[in-house]
Design a protein around this motif. Sequence first.
Motif, PDB file in Angstrom:
ATOM      1  N   SER A  72       0.850  -1.183   0.000  1.00 51.04           N
ATOM      2  CA  SER A  72       0.000   0.000   0.000  1.00 51.04           C
ATOM      3  C   SER A  72       0.886   1.234   0.000  1.00 51.04           C
ATOM      4  CB  SER A  72      -0.883  -0.006   1.246  1.00 51.04           C
ATOM      5  OG  SER A  72      -0.080   0.121   2.408  1.00 51.04           O
ATOM      6  N   HIS A  73       0.246   2.379   0.058  1.00 46.59           N
ATOM      7  CA  HIS A  73       0.963   3.632   0.236  1.00 46.59           C
ATOM      8  C   HIS A  73       0.421   4.346   1.461  1.00 46.59           C
ATOM      9  CE1 HIS A  73       1.986   2.915  -4.031  1.00 46.59           C
ATOM     10  NE2 HIS A  73       3.075   3.587  -3.735  1.00 46.59           N
ATOM     11  N   GLU A  74       1.336   4.813   2.285  1.00 50.32           N
ATOM     12  CA  GLU A  74       0.975   5.648   3.422  1.00 50.32           C
ATOM     13  C   GLU A  74       1.406   7.076   3.124  1.00 50.32           C
ATOM     14  OE1 GLU A  74       3.122   3.885   6.602  1.00 50.32           O
ATOM     15  OE2 GLU A  74       1.749   2.178   6.827  1.00 50.32           O
ATOM     16  N   SER A 103       2.894  10.121   5.152  1.00 47.95           N
ATOM     17  CA  SER A 103       3.538  10.301   6.449  1.00 47.95           C
ATOM     18  C   SER A 103       4.022  11.727   6.630  1.00 47.95           C
ATOM     19  CB  SER A 103       4.728   9.337   6.571  1.00 47.95           C
ATOM     20  OG  SER A 103       4.277   7.995   6.544  1.00 47.95           O
ATOM     21  N   ASP A 130       5.842   5.735  13.437  1.00 42.88           N
ATOM     22  CA  ASP A 130       6.478   5.053  12.320  1.00 42.88           C
ATOM     23  C   ASP A 130       7.892   5.581  12.099  1.00 42.88           C
ATOM     24  OD1 ASP A 130       4.145   3.681  11.982  1.00 42.88           O
ATOM     25  OD2 ASP A 130       3.462   4.832  10.252  1.00 42.88           O
ATOM     26  N   ASN A 149       8.483   2.825   4.289  1.00 37.23           N
ATOM     27  CA  ASN A 149       8.407   2.442   5.689  1.00 37.23           C
ATOM     28  C   ASN A 149       9.523   1.455   5.966  1.00 37.23           C
ATOM     29  OD1 ASN A 149       7.577   1.064   8.194  1.00 37.23           O
ATOM     30  ND2 ASN A 149       5.699   2.240   7.945  1.00 37.23           N
ATOM     31  N   GLU A 184       1.613   8.472  10.529  1.00 38.67           N
ATOM     32  CA  GLU A 184       0.850   8.010   9.373  1.00 38.67           C
ATOM     33  C   GLU A 184      -0.418   8.845   9.283  1.00 38.67           C
ATOM     34  OE1 GLU A 184      -2.009   4.371   8.189  1.00 38.67           O
ATOM     35  OE2 GLU A 184      -0.130   3.775   9.173  1.00 38.67           O
ATOM     36  N   ASN A 227      -3.764   6.370   4.379  1.00 31.82           N
ATOM     37  CA  ASN A 227      -3.247   5.237   3.614  1.00 31.82           C
ATOM     38  C   ASN A 227      -4.230   4.825   2.534  1.00 31.82           C
ATOM     39  OD1 ASN A 227      -5.221   3.692   5.048  1.00 31.82           O
ATOM     40  ND2 ASN A 227      -3.762   3.414   6.699  1.00 31.82           N
TER      41      ASN A 227
END
Length: 413
Positions: free
Chosen positions: A207-209, A211, A219, A232, A258, A261
Motif C-alpha cells: 500500500s501507500h501511506e 507520512s 512510524d 516504511n 501516518e 493510507n
Amino acid sequence: MRYSKMFGRTRMEAPADADSANAKFLIQGGFIEREAAGIYNYLPLGMRVLTKICDIVREEMNAVDGQEIFMPVLAPRENWKQTGRDETMDPILYRTKGAGDHDFVLGPSHEEIVTPLVKKFVRSYKDLPLSVYQIQAKFRNEPRAKAGILRGREFGMKDMYSFHRDNADLDAYYERAKEAYTKVYKRLGLTAYVVEASGGAFADSHSHEFSVVTPVGEDTILVCEKCNFAQNIEIVKEGEREKCPKCKGAVVEKKAIEAGNIFKLGLKYSEAFNLTYTDENGKEVLAPMGCYGIGTTRMVGTIVEASHDEKGIIWPASVAPYQLHLVSITAGDSAMVQKADELYDMLRKKGAQVLYDDRDESTGKKLNDADLIGIPVRVIISKKSLEKGGVEVKKRNEKEAKIMKPEEVLAML
C-alpha cells in the motif's frame, strides 16, 4: 464569537498525563476534553477545526468522482465471519449483543458493509467504475491509547471504496486517489511523504501511506535526500537501508505520523461477498476494489504536532477555527468597550470569522490565551493602538506587530 460566551475555556496548565503536543495544547486550549483513554469530546473550537478538515477532504474526494454516503457503525458479526476478519482482527474488535441475541461489531472499517451494499446496485459493466465514501466514527480496541487524538479507541475517518471492471481500471483510479490525497495534505498545511508500505491488518497487498515527519510519530520512514522517495522501514531489508532503491542516493531515518493510507484490495472482499458484474460478453466477473482512508480527527492532532511552538498552536489559515482573534484592552473604559464592540460587529458584517476576547481579564492572560489557541491573525484594539491610528495586528507565526486600519485588516484577510 464572543469568548465570554463560548463553551469551553483555556486552562492555566496542561493535564499531567498529556504525552504529546497535541494532547497538551488541544486540551489546554479548550479544543477537546478527555472522556476516557482514547475517547474525546470535541468542544466548539475543536469542532470548527474538524469541520474545516472534513470539508477539504470532502471536496477532494468529490473531485475524483467519489460519492458521499453514510453507513452504520453497528455491523452484523456474520459479515466479519464471512471475510475472516472476525478472527484476524479479534484483538481490536468491539463486539456487542443486540435484541434476539444477535451479534454485532462496531466497525473499525467498513469493507464488510460497503461490499454487500454495492453488490445490490452493481449489475453490469455499465455500472462501473464506482467510488463511494463516508466520514464516520470508527472503533478500535487499542491496547494502549496514546499521543492524544493520534491513537484513539473512537475516532473519525474518511473511508472511500472504489469498484472496477479490471485491474487496469483500478490502477488508473488508484493514481487519481493518490494525487487527491496529496492535494488534501497541501491544503491542510502539511508536508506529507508518499511512503511505500505493507498492507497491514486491513489489506494483503502493498500500500501507500502518507507520512508527516514529527518526533512524536510511531512510524520510522527512510527518506532519500536526493529524490525524496520514501519507504516504511518495516518493508526494507536490513542490508538495503543505506541507499535509495530508485536513485541510489543516501537515505535518512525519520520519525513520522501516518496521516492516511490507500490500498489495492483486489478481489479479497469481492470474493467473500460474490460481488460480480456482467461484462460486455455476458460473462460474470468479480469486481476488484480499492480502499482509501484518512483519519479526520487524527488530522487535527497531526496539524498541531507539525505546527506549534512553546506557547501553543499555530493553525494554518485553511483550518483555523477563526480567521482572526480580536483582543480588546479596555481597562474598564466604557468608551473603549463600545469601540471594541463596534469593531467586532463591523468585522462580522463584512464576513470575517472572528473570535472576540471580550472578557474582563488581564492583558497578559488574553495574549497568552491568544498564542495558545493559535488563530493566524491577532488584532488588539486599545487606547494606545487607536492613538497610533488603528489596531495592532500580529500574525501568529511572526514576531513583529504593526498598526493597521480596520479596512486594511479586512483586505489582508
